[in-house]
Motif scaffolding. Sequence first.
Motif, PDB file in Angstrom:
ATOM      1  N   ASP A   1       0.856  -1.193   0.000  1.00  0.00           N
ATOM      2  CA  ASP A   1       0.000   0.000   0.000  1.00  0.00           C
ATOM      3  C   ASP A   1       0.891   1.241   0.000  1.00  0.00           C
ATOM      4  O   ASP A   1       1.540   1.561   1.004  1.00  0.00           O
ATOM      5  N   THR A   2       0.972   1.948  -1.125  1.00  0.00           N
ATOM      6  CA  THR A   2       1.892   3.093  -1.207  1.00  0.00           C
ATOM      7  C   THR A   2       1.375   4.302  -0.426  1.00  0.00           C
ATOM      8  O   THR A   2       2.117   5.247  -0.203  1.00  0.00           O
ATOM      9  N   SER A   3       0.129   4.261   0.002  1.00  0.00           N
ATOM     10  CA  SER A   3      -0.373   5.415   0.763  1.00  0.00           C
ATOM     11  C   SER A   3       0.244   5.466   2.164  1.00  0.00           C
ATOM     12  O   SER A   3       0.150   6.468   2.848  1.00  0.00           O
ATOM     13  N   THR A   4       0.893   4.375   2.593  1.00  0.00           N
ATOM     14  CA  THR A   4       1.506   4.386   3.935  1.00  0.00           C
ATOM     15  C   THR A   4       3.010   4.679   3.885  1.00  0.00           C
ATOM     16  O   THR A   4       3.698   4.552   4.881  1.00  0.00           O
ATOM     17  N   LEU A   5       3.514   5.075   2.708  1.00  0.00           N
ATOM     18  CA  LEU A   5       4.959   5.363   2.613  1.00  0.00           C
ATOM     19  C   LEU A   5       5.314   6.627   3.387  1.00  0.00           C
ATOM     20  O   LEU A   5       4.518   7.567   3.455  1.00  0.00           O
ATOM     21  N   GLN A   6       6.503   6.629   3.955  1.00  0.00           N
ATOM     22  CA  GLN A   6       7.009   7.886   4.522  1.00  0.00           C
ATOM     23  C   GLN A   6       8.480   8.053   4.147  1.00  0.00           C
ATOM     24  O   GLN A   6       9.216   7.075   3.985  1.00  0.00           O
ATOM     25  N   LEU A   7       8.848   9.318   3.992  1.00  0.00           N
ATOM     26  CA  LEU A   7      10.226   9.635   3.636  1.00  0.00           C
ATOM     27  C   LEU A   7      11.081   9.593   4.904  1.00  0.00           C
ATOM     28  O   LEU A   7      10.722  10.173   5.919  1.00  0.00           O
ATOM     29  N   LEU A   8      12.204   8.875   4.845  1.00  0.00           N
ATOM     30  CA  LEU A   8      13.140   8.849   5.970  1.00  0.00           C
ATOM     31  C   LEU A   8      14.182   9.959   5.747  1.00  0.00           C
ATOM     32  O   LEU A   8      14.224  10.543   4.658  1.00  0.00           O
ATOM     33  N   PRO A   9      15.014  10.258   6.742  1.00  0.00           N
ATOM     34  CA  PRO A   9      15.972  11.366   6.555  1.00  0.00           C
ATOM     35  C   PRO A   9      16.895  11.126   5.351  1.00  0.00           C
ATOM     36  O   PRO A   9      17.580  10.095   5.306  1.00  0.00           O
TER      37      PRO A   9
ATOM     38  N   VAL B   1      22.114  11.158  -3.823  1.00  0.00           N
ATOM     39  CA  VAL B   1      21.156  11.137  -2.710  1.00  0.00           C
ATOM     40  C   VAL B   1      21.680  10.143  -1.679  1.00  0.00           C
ATOM     41  O   VAL B   1      22.156   9.057  -2.033  1.00  0.00           O
ATOM     42  N   GLY B   2      21.619  10.514  -0.395  1.00  0.00           N
ATOM     43  CA  GLY B   2      22.164   9.624   0.623  1.00  0.00           C
ATOM     44  C   GLY B   2      21.282   9.542   1.857  1.00  0.00           C
ATOM     45  O   GLY B   2      20.500  10.458   2.131  1.00  0.00           O
ATOM     46  N   ASN B   3      21.424   8.439   2.585  1.00  0.00           N
ATOM     47  CA  ASN B   3      20.688   8.320   3.847  1.00  0.00           C
ATOM     48  C   ASN B   3      21.612   8.658   5.023  1.00  0.00           C
ATOM     49  O   ASN B   3      22.749   9.068   4.823  1.00  0.00           O
TER      50      ASN B   3
ATOM     51  N   LYS C   1      17.803   1.489  -0.282  1.00  0.00           N
ATOM     52  CA  LYS C   1      18.746   2.473   0.279  1.00  0.00           C
ATOM     53  C   LYS C   1      18.218   3.121   1.558  1.00  0.00           C
ATOM     54  O   LYS C   1      18.812   4.075   2.071  1.00  0.00           O
ATOM     55  N   LEU C   2      17.109   2.652   2.059  1.00  0.00           N
ATOM     56  CA  LEU C   2      16.515   3.196   3.294  1.00  0.00           C
ATOM     57  C   LEU C   2      16.190   4.684   3.160  1.00  0.00           C
ATOM     58  O   LEU C   2      16.357   5.463   4.098  1.00  0.00           O
ATOM     59  N   PHE C   3      15.718   5.082   1.959  1.00  0.00           N
ATOM     60  CA  PHE C   3      15.272   6.465   1.786  1.00  0.00           C
ATOM     61  C   PHE C   3      13.809   6.598   2.204  1.00  0.00           C
ATOM     62  O   PHE C   3      13.338   7.684   2.518  1.00  0.00           O
ATOM     63  N   VAL C   4      13.059   5.496   2.128  1.00  0.00           N
ATOM     64  CA  VAL C   4      11.643   5.502   2.509  1.00  0.00           C
ATOM     65  C   VAL C   4      11.343   4.300   3.401  1.00  0.00           C
ATOM     66  O   VAL C   4      12.085   3.323   3.430  1.00  0.00           O
ATOM     67  N   GLY C   5      10.253   4.413   4.130  1.00  0.00           N
ATOM     68  CA  GLY C   5       9.770   3.305   4.951  1.00  0.00           C
ATOM     69  C   GLY C   5       8.252   3.335   4.957  1.00  0.00           C
ATOM     70  O   GLY C   5       7.641   4.173   4.274  1.00  0.00           O
ATOM     71  N   SER C   6       7.668   2.451   5.735  1.00  0.00           N
ATOM     72  CA  SER C   6       6.213   2.433   5.828  1.00  0.00           C
ATOM     73  C   SER C   6       5.797   2.973   7.197  1.00  0.00           C
ATOM     74  O   SER C   6       6.431   2.664   8.221  1.00  0.00           O
ATOM     75  N   ILE C   7       4.746   3.776   7.197  1.00  0.00           N
ATOM     76  CA  ILE C   7       4.253   4.336   8.467  1.00  0.00           C
ATOM     77  C   ILE C   7       3.843   3.207   9.413  1.00  0.00           C
ATOM     78  O   ILE C   7       3.992   3.295  10.626  1.00  0.00           O
ATOM     79  N   GLU C   8       3.338   2.111   8.827  1.00  0.00           N
ATOM     80  CA  GLU C   8       2.795   1.034   9.664  1.00  0.00           C
ATOM     81  C   GLU C   8       3.859   0.085  10.204  1.00  0.00           C
ATOM     82  O   GLU C   8       3.595  -0.723  11.084  1.00  0.00           O
ATOM     83  N   GLN C   9       5.051   0.156   9.616  1.00  0.00           N
ATOM     84  CA  GLN C   9       6.111  -0.758  10.083  1.00  0.00           C
ATOM     85  C   GLN C   9       7.316   0.044  10.535  1.00  0.00           C
ATOM     86  O   GLN C   9       7.682   1.026   9.887  1.00  0.00           O
TER      87      GLN C   9
END
Length: 484
Positions: A13-21, A34-36, A70-78
């Motif tokens: 579900d892409t609606s739960t994506l969040q941008l990480l630092p 682009v880097g994490n 690359k750990l640029f994004v994660g899921s809000i639910e996880q």
Amino acid sequence: MAGFSSPETFCPDTSTLQLLPIRFERLGTDRFLVGNMVGDMAAMTETELNRLCALDLTPGDGLYERAFEKLFVGSIEQRAQQQLLALRLRSRLSFLRAATPLHLFVVTLRCEHSCPYCQVSRQSKDRVLYDMDRATASRALDIALSAPAPLIKIEFQGGEPLLNFELIRWIVVTAKERAIPRGKQLQFVIATNLALLDDEVLDFCAEHGVLLSTSLDGPRDLHNRNRPRRGQNSYELAVAGIARIKDRLGPDQVGALMTTTAASLDRVEEIVDEYVRQGLDGIFLRPLSPYGFAMKTKQFHKYGAQAWLRFWKRGLRYILELNKSGRRFPEFYSALILRRMLSDEPIGYGDLRSPAGIGLGALVYNYDGTVFASDEARMLAEMGDRTFQLGNVRENSYRDLVLSDTLVSAVAESLTQTAPQCSTCVFEPNCGADPVYHHATQSDLLGIKPLSEFCERQKGVISHLFELLENFPEDAAILRSWAS
Ligand code: SF4
């Protein structure tokens, strides 16, 4: 009979994506790095970067997979992605658990060389005034053995430390006795120009497992020009010494360091060839530091960061070709940065860490008992600037020294994680804080990074290594092997 669910049912579900630092830096017209926060990096076009920031990602489009990997994004639910980032960050910073593994004993300031770029302000005479005595060494040893690090490395520096070899002997033997009840392991290194190497020194090093480190600036004429001494035979003595050590102690018991002067800039291939000829196992192409005689004789100002970067890139190209011909021969500065870029190993190397390596990575005991936060800090003091003097072996304990206001504020003020420019820099996880360098060159512990040659070099080195890893598979395979 129930039917199969449609493929969409199994799509994340892409609606739960969040941008990480993340951080980024422009590499070219339509190319961004682009880097994490743990140093993983990827190249992206402007469109891709915009889509990443807007979370306009769809499983199967390639960018979605790269962003997750690359750990640029994660899921809000996880919380798995954040937990992984936290775990990796903890591992990268775990050098802090073993504080102050390196202890430098300046056993004498005397030297029989007179190198114009020497980073120490040498003294030629007066044994009494410029040699460390036993009482001072004994106190310094107690401080060194109180540091939390389980493995304590003691390095003997000068001047020329072999001019006070009797004290080295005493320190090695006494350190071994005192380390047993404290459960510490020890390593010893003598940093010497080898001019005074003799059988007595070699026998002692063989008996006590003492390593030797020397200076070799390149071919005979370059080395002798950089390192004048009476007889003009510094090169001859250095290479004869390297051969004797290899023969007597084994091939891996001696290392060499070179210093890049203006005269070296056009001769990197010859310098590398000299290291290969002497059977050394790699080379550290390091720039000149802004301390001691290098400043007094104006050597430091003779070339800038871009000239050094051209020298380093040309040298690295030559070294990579050498490796392709079958000889494993790393460039050690690249190898250090590559370990930061490709692994989560805790790299405590002084200039490549934040919190900075001063005091927490190394302490320096000067011949007269004063204690400095790094070797560079001691060199600065010889020029009259005692900003990084932490105390004295006669009055202070290990805790006094590392918890001194001088050290705590210098480390806190120079953290790259929170510093202007650094905290938003894509290179930050693979870079480091160097408060002594920035104080020496800009009178500012943190450093004004757009004007800092340290910063310019770091950006140049890391982005060049990134390009080689991305676009040149044969080079990448060699670079990866150096990092492991
Ligand atoms: S010193 Fe320069 S390259 Fe390093 S983190 Fe700071 S801004 Fe980035």
